[in-house]
Scaffold this motif. Structure first.
Motif, PDB file in Angstrom:
ATOM      1  N   GLY A 103      31.912  53.578  42.873  1.00 11.30           N
ATOM      2  CA  GLY A 103      33.190  53.293  43.511  1.00 11.30           C
ATOM      3  C   GLY A 103      34.303  53.035  42.530  1.00 11.30           C
ATOM      4  N   CYS A 104      35.266  52.282  43.006  1.00  9.23           N
ATOM      5  CA  CYS A 104      36.475  52.041  42.237  1.00  9.23           C
ATOM      6  C   CYS A 104      36.204  51.114  41.058  1.00  9.23           C
ATOM      7  CB  CYS A 104      37.545  51.437  43.142  1.00  9.23           C
ATOM      8  SG  CYS A 104      39.185  51.436  42.396  1.00  9.23           S
ATOM      9  N   SER A 105      36.719  51.472  39.907  1.00 10.62           N
ATOM     10  CA  SER A 105      36.654  50.572  38.753  1.00 10.62           C
ATOM     11  C   SER A 105      37.291  49.247  39.135  1.00 10.62           C
ATOM     12  CB  SER A 105      37.416  51.163  37.565  1.00 10.62           C
ATOM     13  OG  SER A 105      36.785  52.295  37.068  1.00 10.62           O
ATOM     14  N   GLY A 106      36.678  48.168  38.700  1.00 13.13           N
ATOM     15  CA  GLY A 106      37.230  46.856  38.987  1.00 13.13           C
ATOM     16  C   GLY A 106      37.023  46.412  40.419  1.00 13.13           C
ATOM     17  N   GLY A 107      36.104  47.053  41.138  1.00 14.93           N
ATOM     18  CA  GLY A 107      35.862  46.725  42.541  1.00 14.93           C
ATOM     19  C   GLY A 107      34.743  45.725  42.760  1.00 14.93           C
ATOM     20  N   GLY A 108      34.146  45.210  41.688  1.00 14.71           N
ATOM     21  CA  GLY A 108      33.105  44.200  41.816  1.00 14.71           C
ATOM     22  C   GLY A 108      31.681  44.708  41.684  1.00 14.71           C
ATOM     23  N   LYS A 109      31.506  45.929  41.149  1.00 15.99           N
ATOM     24  CA  LYS A 109      30.158  46.492  41.008  1.00 15.99           C
ATOM     25  C   LYS A 109      29.273  45.652  40.101  1.00 15.99           C
ATOM     26  CE  LYS A 109      31.557  50.476  39.557  1.00 15.99           C
ATOM     27  NZ  LYS A 109      32.983  50.171  39.658  1.00 15.99           N
ATOM     28  N   LEU A 139      29.723  52.411  47.759  1.00 10.64           N
ATOM     29  CA  LEU A 139      30.947  52.463  46.963  1.00 10.64           C
ATOM     30  C   LEU A 139      31.770  51.195  47.167  1.00 10.64           C
ATOM     31  CD1 LEU A 139      32.238  56.127  47.450  1.00 10.64           C
ATOM     32  CD2 LEU A 139      30.687  55.239  45.728  1.00 10.64           C
ATOM     33  N   THR A 140      32.226  50.639  46.055  1.00  4.49           N
ATOM     34  CA  THR A 140      33.177  49.536  46.133  1.00  4.49           C
ATOM     35  C   THR A 140      34.562  50.155  46.291  1.00  4.49           C
ATOM     36  OG1 THR A 140      33.389  49.464  43.724  1.00  4.49           O
ATOM     37  CG2 THR A 140      31.780  47.971  44.716  1.00  4.49           C
ATOM     38  N   PRO A 141      35.327  49.698  47.283  1.00  7.06           N
ATOM     39  CA  PRO A 141      36.649  50.272  47.504  1.00  7.06           C
ATOM     40  C   PRO A 141      37.675  49.714  46.515  1.00  7.06           C
ATOM     41  CG  PRO A 141      36.274  48.511  49.072  1.00  7.06           C
ATOM     42  CD  PRO A 141      34.992  48.667  48.273  1.00  7.06           C
ATOM     43  N   PRO A 142      38.833  50.342  46.450  1.00  3.90           N
ATOM     44  CA  PRO A 142      39.908  49.792  45.622  1.00  3.90           C
ATOM     45  C   PRO A 142      40.232  48.361  46.083  1.00  3.90           C
ATOM     46  CG  PRO A 142      40.466  51.990  46.387  1.00  3.90           C
ATOM     47  CD  PRO A 142      39.224  51.579  47.119  1.00  3.90           C
ATOM     48  N   TRP A 143      40.336  47.463  45.127  1.00  2.00           N
ATOM     49  CA  TRP A 143      40.585  46.062  45.450  1.00  2.00           C
ATOM     50  C   TRP A 143      41.529  45.509  44.383  1.00  2.00           C
ATOM     51  CZ3 TRP A 143      35.918  42.444  46.845  1.00  2.00           C
ATOM     52  CH2 TRP A 143      36.386  41.288  47.473  1.00  2.00           C
ATOM     53  N   PRO A 144      42.836  45.773  44.540  1.00  2.00           N
ATOM     54  CA  PRO A 144      43.802  45.398  43.498  1.00  2.00           C
ATOM     55  C   PRO A 144      43.804  43.904  43.172  1.00  2.00           C
ATOM     56  CG  PRO A 144      44.920  46.380  45.410  1.00  2.00           C
ATOM     57  CD  PRO A 144      43.453  46.415  45.677  1.00  2.00           C
ATOM     58  N   GLU A 145      43.437  43.065  44.139  1.00  2.00           N
ATOM     59  CA  GLU A 145      43.464  41.614  43.908  1.00  2.00           C
ATOM     60  C   GLU A 145      42.442  41.160  42.869  1.00  2.00           C
ATOM     61  OE1 GLU A 145      45.160  42.621  47.816  1.00  2.00           O
ATOM     62  OE2 GLU A 145      43.212  43.080  46.934  1.00  2.00           O
ATOM     63  N   ILE A 146      41.384  41.916  42.653  1.00  2.00           N
ATOM     64  CA  ILE A 146      40.388  41.504  41.655  1.00  2.00           C
ATOM     65  C   ILE A 146      40.354  42.441  40.446  1.00  2.00           C
ATOM     66  CG2 ILE A 146      38.968  40.357  43.409  1.00  2.00           C
ATOM     67  CD1 ILE A 146      36.927  42.697  43.085  1.00  2.00           C
ATOM     68  N   TYR A 147      41.168  43.502  40.466  1.00  6.71           N
ATOM     69  CA  TYR A 147      41.159  44.477  39.374  1.00  6.71           C
ATOM     70  C   TYR A 147      41.716  43.859  38.091  1.00  6.71           C
ATOM     71  CZ  TYR A 147      41.822  48.697  36.667  1.00  6.71           C
ATOM     72  OH  TYR A 147      41.744  49.643  35.676  1.00  6.71           O
ATOM     73  N   VAL A 148      40.982  44.000  36.999  1.00  7.61           N
ATOM     74  CA  VAL A 148      41.454  43.570  35.686  1.00  7.61           C
ATOM     75  C   VAL A 148      41.063  44.621  34.655  1.00  7.61           C
ATOM     76  CG1 VAL A 148      41.366  41.076  36.168  1.00  7.61           C
ATOM     77  CG2 VAL A 148      39.354  42.214  35.226  1.00  7.61           C
ATOM     78  N   ARG A 206      44.770  52.092  34.023  1.00  9.92           N
ATOM     79  CA  ARG A 206      45.544  51.402  35.050  1.00  9.92           C
ATOM     80  C   ARG A 206      44.855  51.509  36.411  1.00  9.92           C
ATOM     81  NH1 ARG A 206      48.934  55.277  33.534  1.00  9.92           N
ATOM     82  NH2 ARG A 206      49.357  55.741  35.721  1.00  9.92           N
ATOM     83  N   PHE A 207      45.275  50.659  37.331  1.00 12.41           N
ATOM     84  CA  PHE A 207      44.704  50.663  38.671  1.00 12.41           C
ATOM     85  C   PHE A 207      44.906  52.006  39.357  1.00 12.41           C
ATOM     86  CE2 PHE A 207      44.933  49.919  43.274  1.00 12.41           C
ATOM     87  CZ  PHE A 207      43.644  49.448  43.483  1.00 12.41           C
ATOM     88  N   GLU A 208      46.043  52.642  39.128  1.00 10.77           N
ATOM     89  CA  GLU A 208      46.326  53.946  39.731  1.00 10.77           C
ATOM     90  C   GLU A 208      45.289  54.987  39.311  1.00 10.77           C
ATOM     91  OE1 GLU A 208      49.557  51.293  39.918  1.00 10.77           O
ATOM     92  OE2 GLU A 208      48.641  52.083  38.083  1.00 10.77           O
ATOM     93  N   GLU A 209      44.865  54.933  38.072  1.00  9.05           N
ATOM     94  CA  GLU A 209      43.819  55.845  37.592  1.00  9.05           C
ATOM     95  C   GLU A 209      42.469  55.508  38.230  1.00  9.05           C
ATOM     96  OE1 GLU A 209      45.017  56.877  33.076  1.00  9.05           O
ATOM     97  OE2 GLU A 209      45.025  54.731  33.593  1.00  9.05           O
ATOM     98  N   ALA A 210      42.204  54.220  38.420  1.00  8.32           N
ATOM     99  CA  ALA A 210      40.965  53.805  39.091  1.00  8.32           C
ATOM    100  C   ALA A 210      40.962  54.301  40.534  1.00  8.32           C
ATOM    101  CB  ALA A 210      40.828  52.283  39.045  1.00  8.32           C
ATOM    102  N   LEU A 211      42.115  54.279  41.179  1.00 10.69           N
ATOM    103  CA  LEU A 211      42.229  54.760  42.556  1.00 10.69           C
ATOM    104  C   LEU A 211      41.963  56.265  42.634  1.00 10.69           C
ATOM    105  CD1 LEU A 211      42.865  54.137  45.491  1.00 10.69           C
ATOM    106  CD2 LEU A 211      45.285  54.386  44.943  1.00 10.69           C
ATOM    107  N   ARG A 213      38.136  60.732  43.998  1.00  4.93           N
ATOM    108  CA  ARG A 213      37.320  61.846  43.504  1.00  4.93           C
ATOM    109  C   ARG A 213      35.845  61.591  43.782  1.00  4.93           C
ATOM    110  NH1 ARG A 213      34.903  61.502  38.933  1.00  4.93           N
ATOM    111  NH2 ARG A 213      36.481  60.251  37.890  1.00  4.93           N
ATOM    112  N   LEU A 214      35.382  60.362  43.547  1.00  3.47           N
ATOM    113  CA  LEU A 214      33.974  60.029  43.777  1.00  3.47           C
ATOM    114  C   LEU A 214      33.617  60.114  45.258  1.00  3.47           C
ATOM    115  CD1 LEU A 214      33.517  57.077  41.274  1.00  3.47           C
ATOM    116  CD2 LEU A 214      32.518  59.376  41.102  1.00  3.47           C
ATOM    117  N   CYS A 215      34.501  59.641  46.130  1.00  2.00           N
ATOM    118  CA  CYS A 215      34.249  59.765  47.579  1.00  2.00           C
ATOM    119  C   CYS A 215      34.056  61.227  47.942  1.00  2.00           C
ATOM    120  CB  CYS A 215      35.417  59.178  48.373  1.00  2.00           C
ATOM    121  SG  CYS A 215      35.463  57.385  48.414  1.00  2.00           S
TER     122      CYS A 215
END
Length: 174
Positions: free
Chosen positions: A9-15, A116-125, A133-138, A143-145
């Motif tokens: 899933g999304c980078s920074g999504g808590g995996k 998949l962990t979804p985009p979660w801007p509140e925890i993204y670091v 950047r978060f936009e690239e993670a999104l 793409r992964l979905c």
């Protein structure tokens, strides 16, 4: 292989946090290949880094993920992967290299459900190993979905909730 479960899933999504909790519960877990490649390259002063040489980085991540896959196949019981061969092959495909991606249709199969962990801007670091950047993670998440579905996997999106509820959700889905 029903015993090989992907957490992607999304980078920074808590995996990584989820994987750590699953490990504490006794599941065999496999750390993200890309992070291991970045760590090794930074320690060695190498250039196979996503921000320097994306193709070389992805080739190393695929080689490591392939080793992880084979080792998990030899183990008894369930193995839960933080990302997989599919993640690296999907990214390599964006560079017009379809070799690994096509092999994933038949040669390297995982459990039919992919979490998949979804985009979660509140925890993204960002950190020393995650510099995008978060936009690239999104974009990566989208793409992964697409690619997991294209390869015949049932994509299960994890809820944005606390770690205990995420673990319960994932284990109930399995």
């Amino acid at each position: 292989m029903d015993k090989l479960i992907i957490l992607s899933g999304c980078s920074g999504g808590g995996k990584s946090t989820l994987l750590s909790q699953l490990s504490h519960l006794g599941f065999a877990t496999v750390e993200e290949p890309g992070r291991r490649v970045v760590e090794q390259q930074l320690n060695a002063g190498g250039t196979a880094l996503p921000w320097l040489d994306l193709k070389a980085f992805l080739e190393q991540a695929i080689a490591l993920a392939k080793q992880d896959y084979k080792a998990a196949c030899e183990r008894s019981g369930v193995s839960i992967f933080d990302r997989s061969l599919i993640d690296a092959a999907s990214a390599l495909r964006t560079l017009s290299d379809w070799h690994w991606y096509e092999r994933l249709r038949t040669e390297f199969r995982y459990h039919t459900q992919v979490f998949l962990t979804p985009p979660w801007p509140e925890i993204y670091v960002t950190d020393n190993e995650r510099r995008h950047r978060f936009e690239e993670a999104l974009e990566e998440y989208q793409r992964l979905c697409r690619d997991y579905k294209d390869l015949g996997y049932d994509v299960v999106i994890l809820p944005k909730t606390n770690i205990e509820e995420r673990v319960d959700f994932m284990l109930s889905a399995l």
